[in-house]
Design a protein around this motif. Structure first.
Motif, mmCIF file in Angstrom:
data_model
loop_
_atom_site.group_PDB
_atom_site.id
_atom_site.type_symbol
_atom_site.label_atom_id
_atom_site.label_comp_id
_atom_site.label_asym_id
_atom_site.label_seq_id
_atom_site.Cartn_x
_atom_site.Cartn_y
_atom_site.Cartn_z
ATOM 1 N N ALA A 11 -6.419 -28.089 -3.892
ATOM 2 C CA ALA A 11 -5.937 -28.058 -2.511
ATOM 3 C C ALA A 11 -4.703 -27.172 -2.472
ATOM 4 O O ALA A 11 -3.867 -27.219 -3.377
ATOM 5 N N ILE A 12 -4.615 -26.365 -1.430
ATOM 6 C CA ILE A 12 -3.479 -25.458 -1.272
ATOM 7 C C ILE A 12 -2.839 -25.713 0.091
ATOM 8 O O ILE A 12 -3.531 -25.739 1.107
ATOM 9 N N PHE A 13 -1.529 -25.892 0.060
ATOM 10 C CA PHE A 13 -0.747 -25.976 1.293
ATOM 11 C C PHE A 13 0.073 -24.701 1.405
ATOM 12 O O PHE A 13 0.714 -24.281 0.443
ATOM 13 N N VAL A 14 0.054 -24.072 2.569
ATOM 14 C CA VAL A 14 0.895 -22.908 2.831
ATOM 15 C C VAL A 14 2.021 -23.407 3.725
ATOM 16 O O VAL A 14 1.803 -23.708 4.899
ATOM 17 N N ASN A 15 3.199 -23.536 3.138
ATOM 18 C CA ASN A 15 4.331 -24.147 3.838
ATOM 19 C C ASN A 15 5.314 -23.103 4.351
ATOM 20 O O ASN A 15 5.669 -22.166 3.623
ATOM 21 N N GLY A 16 5.763 -23.301 5.578
ATOM 22 C CA GLY A 16 6.835 -22.485 6.128
ATOM 23 C C GLY A 16 8.153 -22.886 5.479
ATOM 24 O O GLY A 16 8.447 -24.076 5.338
ATOM 25 N N CYS A 17 8.919 -21.911 5.046
ATOM 26 C CA CYS A 17 10.179 -22.181 4.338
ATOM 27 C C CYS A 17 11.152 -22.991 5.203
ATOM 28 O O CYS A 17 11.815 -23.900 4.708
ATOM 29 N N PHE A 18 11.231 -22.666 6.484
ATOM 30 C CA PHE A 18 12.144 -23.357 7.397
ATOM 31 C C PHE A 18 11.732 -24.813 7.584
ATOM 32 O O PHE A 18 12.529 -25.727 7.408
#
Length: 139
Positions: free
Chosen positions: A63-70
């Motif tokens: 599973a991959i989560f693409v997270n916003g840094c903010f």
């Protein structure tokens, strides 16, 4: 000079935040391109898994989560700022986001999935992202 009126939220800021998308973002699209180039099959926004990961493959158990840094508080990243206005609200919001991220990761790992977090700023370097995902997803 007069003081600013006590306003918990600025209408312009509220409008800006409403435009922030949760799915189909540019960083997600960058990850999709790399996964396709690597020949890795995936599904997007898999709602049947804990936390609805942005990308997942049930057979390969990743599973991959693409997270916003903010929003997700990328440690050491310059995009991880905290608004000065309504600071207590934001600190609580960010703490809840980080706790929710940890719970999603723990649930997926308990189900036997490897979890990868790709940060928004990492998607700017396509070749670096490609190397990282190739390494982490090799069989």
């Amino acid at each position: 000079m007069g003081q600013r009126p006590a306003c918990p939220t600025d209408p312009a800021r509220s409008a800006l935040m409403r435009r922030v998308r949760q799915r189909g973002t540019t960083p997600e699209d960058a990850v999709a391109v790399v996964l396709r180039d690597l020949g890795i099959f995936y599904r997007r926004n898999v709602r049947s898994l804990p936390g609805s990961p942005d990308f997942a493959n049930k057979a390969r158990r990743f599973a991959i989560f693409v997270n916003g840094c903010f929003w997700h508080r990328h440690p050491g990243c310059p995009k991880t700022t905290t608004p000065t206005r309504n600071r207590e609200f934001w600190l609580k919001k960010f703490d809840q986001n980080v706790a929710r991220d940890a719970a999603k990761t723990a649930a997926l790992e308990a189900a036997g999935f490897g979890v990868i977090v790709v940060w928004e700023c990492e998607t700017k370097d396509a070749e670096g992202l490609r190397r990282r995902l190739a390494e982490e997803l090799k069989e």
